[in-house]
Scaffold this motif. Structure first.
Motif, PDB file in Angstrom:
ATOM      1  N   MET A 101      -3.435   0.465 -27.003  1.00  0.00           N
ATOM      2  CA  MET A 101      -3.289  -0.307 -28.309  1.00  0.00           C
ATOM      3  C   MET A 101      -4.566  -1.263 -28.696  1.00  0.00           C
ATOM      4  N   PRO A 102      -4.512  -1.743 -29.766  1.00  0.00           N
ATOM      5  CA  PRO A 102      -5.760  -2.854 -30.027  1.00  0.00           C
ATOM      6  C   PRO A 102      -5.294  -3.911 -29.319  1.00  0.00           C
ATOM      7  N   LEU A 103      -6.454  -4.455 -28.418  1.00  0.00           N
ATOM      8  CA  LEU A 103      -6.467  -5.617 -27.691  1.00  0.00           C
ATOM      9  C   LEU A 103      -5.718  -5.595 -26.506  1.00  0.00           C
ATOM     10  N   PHE A 104      -4.453  -4.894 -26.358  1.00  0.00           N
ATOM     11  CA  PHE A 104      -3.579  -4.901 -25.210  1.00  0.00           C
ATOM     12  C   PHE A 104      -3.465  -3.536 -24.938  1.00  0.00           C
ATOM     13  N   LYS A 105      -3.633  -3.184 -23.478  1.00  0.00           N
ATOM     14  CA  LYS A 105      -3.599  -2.000 -22.750  1.00  0.00           C
ATOM     15  C   LYS A 105      -2.301  -1.871 -21.886  1.00  0.00           C
ATOM     16  N   LEU A 106      -1.843  -0.899 -21.797  1.00  0.00           N
ATOM     17  CA  LEU A 106      -0.745  -0.626 -20.538  1.00  0.00           C
ATOM     18  C   LEU A 106      -0.876   0.654 -19.768  1.00  0.00           C
ATOM     19  N   ASP A 107      -1.098   0.428 -18.706  1.00  0.00           N
ATOM     20  CA  ASP A 107      -1.434   1.680 -17.809  1.00  0.00           C
ATOM     21  C   ASP A 107      -0.509   1.871 -16.695  1.00  0.00           C
ATOM     22  N   PHE A 108      -0.522   3.172 -16.460  1.00  0.00           N
ATOM     23  CA  PHE A 108       0.439   3.521 -15.009  1.00  0.00           C
ATOM     24  C   PHE A 108      -0.425   4.583 -14.413  1.00  0.00           C
ATOM     25  N   GLY A 109      -0.488   4.494 -13.135  1.00  0.00           N
ATOM     26  CA  GLY A 109      -1.264   5.181 -12.482  1.00  0.00           C
ATOM     27  C   GLY A 109      -0.536   5.586 -10.962  1.00  0.00           C
ATOM     28  N   LEU A 110      -1.245   6.540 -10.282  1.00  0.00           N
ATOM     29  CA  LEU A 110      -0.767   7.167  -9.045  1.00  0.00           C
ATOM     30  C   LEU A 110      -2.043   7.412  -8.125  1.00  0.00           C
ATOM     31  N   ASN A 111      -1.682   7.073  -7.074  1.00  0.00           N
ATOM     32  CA  ASN A 111      -2.868   7.110  -6.030  1.00  0.00           C
ATOM     33  C   ASN A 111      -2.323   8.229  -4.861  1.00  0.00           C
ATOM     34  N   TYR A 112      -3.052   8.998  -4.304  1.00  0.00           N
ATOM     35  CA  TYR A 112      -2.697   9.805  -3.174  1.00  0.00           C
ATOM     36  C   TYR A 112      -3.793   9.959  -2.041  1.00  0.00           C
ATOM     37  N   GLY A 113      -3.500   9.636  -1.025  1.00  0.00           N
ATOM     38  CA  GLY A 113      -4.479   9.545   0.212  1.00  0.00           C
ATOM     39  C   GLY A 113      -4.377  10.851   0.689  1.00  0.00           C
ATOM     40  N   VAL A 114      -5.564  11.735   0.360  1.00  0.00           N
ATOM     41  CA  VAL A 114      -5.542  12.912   1.222  1.00  0.00           C
ATOM     42  C   VAL A 114      -5.594  12.824   2.581  1.00  0.00           C
ATOM     43  N   THR A 115      -6.366  11.941   3.416  1.00  0.00           N
ATOM     44  CA  THR A 115      -6.387  11.893   4.797  1.00  0.00           C
ATOM     45  C   THR A 115      -5.155  11.250   5.504  1.00  0.00           C
ATOM     46  N   SER A 116      -4.624  10.268   4.823  1.00  0.00           N
ATOM     47  CA  SER A 116      -3.362   9.431   5.408  1.00  0.00           C
ATOM     48  C   SER A 116      -2.092  10.270   4.728  1.00  0.00           C
ATOM     49  N   GLN A 117      -2.093  10.923   3.537  1.00  0.00           N
ATOM     50  CA  GLN A 117      -0.851  11.510   3.131  1.00  0.00           C
ATOM     51  C   GLN A 117       0.077  10.426   2.597  1.00  0.00           C
ATOM     52  N   THR A 118      -0.519   9.402   2.001  1.00  0.00           N
ATOM     53  CA  THR A 118      -0.106   8.094   1.519  1.00  0.00           C
ATOM     54  C   THR A 118       0.004   8.095  -0.011  1.00  0.00           C
ATOM     55  N   LEU A 119       1.004   7.596  -0.185  1.00  0.00           N
ATOM     56  CA  LEU A 119       1.248   7.492  -1.794  1.00  0.00           C
ATOM     57  C   LEU A 119       1.097   5.984  -2.250  1.00  0.00           C
TER      58      LEU A 119
END
Length: 316
Positions: A288-306
């Motif tokens: 959106m103009p001026l304001f942003k809203l994000d959602f993310g996902l990280n996955y550790g390949v080595t540790s299989q950590t989420l």
């Protein structure tokens, strides 16, 4: 956060009176250090993981708040729980112990060059949030990065950047450990009264990443690959109001024999572990103009950590 309810549910249990060998305790904390060293890059990846692969040159800037959780592997805790008969730690979720985290993060474009630089900082101490200060979870994190845009995302092309960053991270989990415990050693038994179990870690983490993103109307989609290398000290031990069973000379000899720290305040078992970890990350956001809203996902390949993150920010 309902006073970090899930953490309290998992950790605020009473430990039964336990008797175990110091060698087994040391080995368990060494394994915890190894597991934690693999998971720490995921924690360090919290903050500055905006869905914009490239924000733009100066005077572009943004500032916001990132919140989420990283799941430390359950095996890191259950091995020690089994050793000291801590039933409450045997029922951790299969994805691991959730570590709630947040950072205040900001980015600014760099003049002339297609680059931006970011800074993040976060700290949490749950002792002020819980009904009893006996149970606590705390961490501190500070870091930054620089990204260089290979593609600026014109027409049908995505934005594509490469980045390098650094994060310092430390944390600790404290748990009541019962009124008395007995630890067997080569020199005799140690008795610890009014005990408290602790897990701790600190790390200097260097990060390299490549990220792509594409804006589609109000949506902003991103995906990336990162590699982190951490110089880590991790472990834990038992705090105690009183230690008996061995005299001062024997305690000194035993500490030297096992390569750990023992004094009138308890047992401290720390290991130095240097490890690298590969991770995948991505997300979706509202652009959106001026304001942003994000959602993310990280996955550790080595540790299989989420890891799960959300970010809201003002961005010009």
């Amino acid at each position: 956060m309902k006073k970090i309810g899930i953490i309290v549910l998992l950790l605020t249990m009473t430990f039964s009176v336990a008797a175990y060998d110091l060698v087994d305790l040391t080995d368990s904390f060494d394994n915890f250090a190894d597991d934690t060293a693999d998971a720490l890059p995921m924690m360090a990846g919290m903050g500055l993981n905006w869905n914009d692969a490239y924000m733009g040159m100066f005077p572009r800037f943004g500032i916001g708040l990132t919140a989420g959780a990283v799941f430390i592997p359950a095996d890191s805790f259950t091995e020690i729980a089994d050793l000291i008969d801590a039933d409450g730690l045997d029922n951790l979720p299969s994805i691991g112990l959730p570590m709630p985290m947040y950072t205040v993060d900001a980015r600014i474009g760099i003049p002339i060059l297609p680059m931006d630089a970011g800074f993040k900082i976060g700290a949490l101490d749950t002792s002020s949030l819980l009904d009893s200060s006996d149970y606590s979870l705390n961490y501190m994190m500070v870091g930054g990065d620089v990204r260089y845009a290979i593609l600026k995302g014109k027409l049908i092309m995505p934005e594509l950047s490469v980045g390098i960053g650094y994060t310092y991270l430390r944390g600790e989990v404290l748990v009541p450990a019962g009124s008395s415990q007995t630890v067997a050693t080569d020199l005799g038994n140690l008795t610890l009264d009014d005990t408290e179990l602790f897990f701790d870690w600190s790390a200097n983490i260097f990060d390299f990443k490549v990220q792509a993103s594409k804006k589609l109307l109000l949506l902003n989609l991103s995906a990336g690959l990162g590699y982190s290398y951490g110089v880590t000290t991790a472990g834990g031990g038992i705090n105690s109001d009183n230690i008996s069973g061995l005299d001062d000379a024997q305690v000194t000899e035993m500490a030297s024999l096992y390569g750990i720290d023992i004094d009138s305040y308890g047992i401290d078992i720390e290991s130095e572990v240097n490890a690298g970890a590969l991770r995948l990350f991505g997300g979706a956001g509202l652009n959106m103009p001026l304001f942003k809203l994000d959602f993310g996902l990280n996955y550790g390949v080595t540790s299989q950590t989420l890891g799960l993150t959300s970010n809201v920010r003002f961005q010009l």
